[in-house]
Design a protein around this motif. Structure first.
Motif, PDB file in Angstrom:
ATOM      1  N   GLU A  26       0.925  -1.168  -0.051  1.00 40.09           N
ATOM      2  CA  GLU A  26       0.000  -0.010  -0.118  1.00 40.09           C
ATOM      3  C   GLU A  26       0.977   1.045  -0.019  1.00 40.09           C
ATOM      4  OE1 GLU A  26      -3.026   2.307   3.051  1.00 40.09           O
ATOM      5  OE2 GLU A  26      -3.067   0.045   3.136  1.00 40.09           O
ATOM      6  N   ILE A  27       0.456   2.085  -0.945  1.00 37.27           N
ATOM      7  CA  ILE A  27       1.376   3.477  -1.095  1.00 37.27           C
ATOM      8  C   ILE A  27       0.360   4.541  -0.546  1.00 37.27           C
ATOM      9  CG2 ILE A  27       2.411   4.780  -2.646  1.00 37.27           C
ATOM     10  CD1 ILE A  27       3.323   2.700  -4.318  1.00 37.27           C
ATOM     11  N   THR A  28       0.683   5.541   0.506  1.00 32.99           N
ATOM     12  CA  THR A  28      -0.149   6.330   0.966  1.00 32.99           C
ATOM     13  C   THR A  28       0.230   7.833   0.750  1.00 32.99           C
ATOM     14  OG1 THR A  28       1.515   6.691   2.899  1.00 32.99           O
ATOM     15  CG2 THR A  28      -0.428   5.049   3.005  1.00 32.99           C
ATOM     16  N   GLY A  29       1.143   7.908  -0.342  1.00 31.67           N
ATOM     17  CA  GLY A  29       1.865   9.028  -0.805  1.00 31.67           C
ATOM     18  C   GLY A  29       3.280   8.998  -1.347  1.00 31.67           C
ATOM     19  N   TYR A  30       3.883  10.075  -1.555  1.00 38.30           N
ATOM     20  CA  TYR A  30       4.966  10.007  -2.172  1.00 38.30           C
ATOM     21  C   TYR A  30       5.916  11.242  -1.825  1.00 38.30           C
ATOM     22  CZ  TYR A  30       3.510   6.680  -5.586  1.00 38.30           C
ATOM     23  OH  TYR A  30       3.197   5.612  -6.074  1.00 38.30           O
ATOM     24  N   THR A  31       7.071  11.085  -1.519  1.00 42.31           N
ATOM     25  CA  THR A  31       8.137  12.209  -1.440  1.00 42.31           C
ATOM     26  C   THR A  31       9.473  11.892  -1.987  1.00 42.31           C
ATOM     27  OG1 THR A  31       9.168  13.018   0.725  1.00 42.31           O
ATOM     28  CG2 THR A  31       9.140  10.681   0.715  1.00 42.31           C
ATOM     29  N   GLY A  32      10.191  12.921  -1.769  1.00 40.40           N
ATOM     30  CA  GLY A  32      11.480  12.906  -2.603  1.00 40.40           C
ATOM     31  C   GLY A  32      12.652  11.877  -1.871  1.00 40.40           C
ATOM     32  N   SER A  33      13.328  11.128  -2.752  1.00 37.47           N
ATOM     33  CA  SER A  33      14.401  10.116  -2.174  1.00 37.47           C
ATOM     34  C   SER A  33      15.424  11.144  -1.559  1.00 37.47           C
ATOM     35  CB  SER A  33      14.958   9.355  -3.253  1.00 37.47           C
ATOM     36  OG  SER A  33      15.978   8.620  -2.673  1.00 37.47           O
ATOM     37  N   SER A  34      15.910  10.452  -0.622  1.00 35.76           N
ATOM     38  CA  SER A  34      17.015  11.263   0.295  1.00 35.76           C
ATOM     39  C   SER A  34      18.410  11.295  -0.396  1.00 35.76           C
ATOM     40  CB  SER A  34      17.405  10.740   1.673  1.00 35.76           C
ATOM     41  OG  SER A  34      17.818   9.374   1.494  1.00 35.76           O
ATOM     42  N   ILE A  35      18.533  10.364  -1.600  1.00 35.31           N
ATOM     43  CA  ILE A  35      19.914  10.546  -2.576  1.00 35.31           C
ATOM     44  C   ILE A  35      19.467  11.451  -3.605  1.00 35.31           C
ATOM     45  CG2 ILE A  35      20.823   8.336  -1.718  1.00 35.31           C
ATOM     46  CD1 ILE A  35      19.754   7.417  -4.435  1.00 35.31           C
ATOM     47  N   GLU A  37      16.189  14.321  -4.618  1.00 32.61           N
ATOM     48  CA  GLU A  37      14.900  14.894  -4.573  1.00 32.61           C
ATOM     49  C   GLU A  37      13.854  14.572  -5.527  1.00 32.61           C
ATOM     50  OE1 GLU A  37      12.841  15.942  -1.992  1.00 32.61           O
ATOM     51  OE2 GLU A  37      14.505  15.338  -0.702  1.00 32.61           O
ATOM     52  N   GLU A  38      14.504  14.393  -6.888  1.00 44.89           N
ATOM     53  CA  GLU A  38      13.635  14.175  -7.953  1.00 44.89           C
ATOM     54  C   GLU A  38      12.955  12.670  -8.077  1.00 44.89           C
ATOM     55  OE1 GLU A  38      15.419  15.665 -11.966  1.00 44.89           O
ATOM     56  OE2 GLU A  38      16.413  17.297 -10.639  1.00 44.89           O
ATOM     57  N   ILE A  39      13.609  11.805  -7.594  1.00 41.51           N
ATOM     58  CA  ILE A  39      13.119  10.435  -7.511  1.00 41.51           C
ATOM     59  C   ILE A  39      11.983  10.392  -6.542  1.00 41.51           C
ATOM     60  CG2 ILE A  39      13.831   8.016  -7.334  1.00 41.51           C
ATOM     61  CD1 ILE A  39      16.743   8.909  -7.717  1.00 41.51           C
ATOM     62  N   PRO A  40      10.699   9.999  -6.930  1.00 41.26           N
ATOM     63  CA  PRO A  40       9.514   9.822  -5.954  1.00 41.26           C
ATOM     64  C   PRO A  40       9.879   8.469  -5.233  1.00 41.26           C
ATOM     65  CG  PRO A  40       8.835   9.575  -7.972  1.00 41.26           C
ATOM     66  CD  PRO A  40      10.300  10.007  -8.319  1.00 41.26           C
ATOM     67  N   VAL A  41       9.586   8.341  -3.761  1.00 40.09           N
ATOM     68  CA  VAL A  41       9.479   7.080  -3.113  1.00 40.09           C
ATOM     69  C   VAL A  41       8.193   7.166  -2.070  1.00 40.09           C
ATOM     70  CG1 VAL A  41      10.705   6.088  -1.348  1.00 40.09           C
ATOM     71  CG2 VAL A  41      12.072   7.133  -3.012  1.00 40.09           C
TER      72      VAL A  41
END
Length: 132
Positions: A26-35, A37-41
């Motif tokens: 289950e994915i509840t939303g996205y944020t930028g990766s810590s390595i 920011e352009e990669i959604p996680v």
């Protein structure tokens, strides 16, 4: 009488097997990766480790996340909604370079590899100028 015995044995097996359907992620939303920011996680993915790949000249940095069932059974299933989000963010999969669990994506001059396992996924940012 014999039919009732067979039925009484099969009924519990049927009930047991229907309760063992595979779980999904289950994915509840996205944020930028810590390595990068352009990669959604997925927001609910837990960061497990951050790695600098000094022993491989093609790897810049990598990060491993845990999200139960993200790769499906044995990591064989691609999470299509996650790939849709990557596509919306401008990442294009280089399908001809896919190697089993490893998916390569490109955005501008940046190339990343995403490796899916059953409960984890690893994002690896390749060195600038990386070629396949």
């Amino acid at each position: 009488m014999k039919n009732y015995l067979i039925l009484s044995l099969l009924l519990p097996l049927l009930l047991f097997s229907s309760g063992c359907t595979p779980a999904t992620y289950e994915i509840t939303g996205y944020t930028g990766s810590s390595i990068n920011e352009e990669i959604p996680v997925p927001v609910n993915a837990k960061q497990m480790s951050l790695t600098a790949y000094s022993d491989n000249p093609n790897f810049k940095t990598g990060i491993t996340y845990e999200l139960k069932h993200i790769g499906g059974e044995q990591g064989l299933y691609v999470p299509s909604d996650y790939f849709e989000k990557l596509s919306e963010a401008g990442w294009v999969e280089v399908e001809e370079e896919r190697m089993g669990h490893v998916h390569f994506l490109k955005k501008s001059d940046t190339v990343i590899a995403i490796v899916f396992q059953e409960h984890t996924f690893e994002i690896i940012e390749m060195m600038p100028g990386f070629t396949f």
